[in-house]
Design an enzyme around this catalytic site. Structure first.
Site, PDB file in Angstrom:
ATOM      1  N   CYS A 288     -34.838  21.666  12.452  1.00  8.24           N
ATOM      2  CA  CYS A 288     -35.032  20.750  13.566  1.00  8.24           C
ATOM      3  C   CYS A 288     -36.307  19.962  13.258  1.00  8.24           C
ATOM      4  O   CYS A 288     -36.920  20.177  12.220  1.00  8.24           O
ATOM      5  CB  CYS A 288     -35.176  21.559  14.856  1.00  8.24           C
TER       6      CYS A 288
ATOM      7  N   CYS B  88     -30.804  18.776  15.040  1.00  2.00           N
ATOM      8  CA  CYS B  88     -31.207  17.531  15.695  1.00  2.00           C
ATOM      9  C   CYS B  88     -30.947  16.377  14.739  1.00  2.00           C
ATOM     10  O   CYS B  88     -30.983  16.550  13.515  1.00  2.00           O
ATOM     11  CB  CYS B  88     -32.659  17.572  16.167  1.00  2.00           C
TER      12      CYS B  88
ATOM     13  N   CYS C  59     -33.443  15.488   6.282  1.00  4.94           N
ATOM     14  CA  CYS C  59     -33.309  16.794   5.628  1.00  4.94           C
ATOM     15  C   CYS C  59     -33.672  16.649   4.152  1.00  4.94           C
ATOM     16  O   CYS C  59     -33.119  15.799   3.450  1.00  4.94           O
ATOM     17  CB  CYS C  59     -31.884  17.311   5.772  1.00  4.94           C
TER      18      CYS C  59
END
Length: 165
Positions: A31, A103, A110
């Site tokens: 997240c 999220c 990422c």
């Protein structure tokens, strides 16, 4: 003879250690702040199966786990009060069977892992930390997100993760 017995013993120890990890699945939940959604998801997955090695991290970790997330999870019997937000960078070189973003921002940013990643999936939830109003109203938002996380992660565990154990 002594070397042969010692070699056999070492091999048996190694095989035993490998067997202890056999069936374990390593999961990282990402997240942005690692203070609510990812901490709650980590708590739920840990509670489902002791064979899961679950971690959570954030791209920009908060200083602490959100107190409303802690309270919402305590209401369903899961204690995440000892959790601490962690930066994803400490996991970059590790291998995971699953990397799950919760999220949209963490999904977009990422990082590329140097370790092997089996499955990367996005299971997104709205950010309960953005809730406004009284404490009771904010807690209600956390409860809704908690319930959604519980439902969707249990389903993902049942249909995907558990099959591979």
């Amino acid at each position: 003879m002594y070397i042969t017995v010692l070699t056999l013993f070492v091999c048996l120890l190694a095989a035993s250690a490998m067997g202890a990890d056999a069936g374990k699945k390593r999961i990282l939940i990402l997240c942005t702040g690692n203070s609510a959604r990812s901490q709650m998801a980590e708590g739920f997955l840990r509670s489902l199966d002791a064979r899961l090695e679950v971690r959570s991290a954030g791209t920009y970790p908060s200083p602490r786990v959100n107190p409303f997330a802690i309270q919402a999870m305590q209401e369903v019997g899961i204690d995440i009060s000892k959790g601490t937000p962690k930066k994803v960078d400490q996991f970059i070189s590790q291998s995971f069977d699953y990397v799950i973003t919760v999220c949209d921002e963490a999904d977009k940013s990422c990082p590329n892992f140097r370790g092997k990643v089996g499955t990367r999936v996005h299971i997104g939830f709205p950010d309960p930390a953005k809730a406004t109003g009284s404490d009771a109203e904010k807690l209600e938002v956390f409860r809704r997100v908690r319930n959604d996380i519980q439902t969707r992660f249990r389903a993902y565990y049942e249909t995907e993760i558990r099959r591979g154990l």
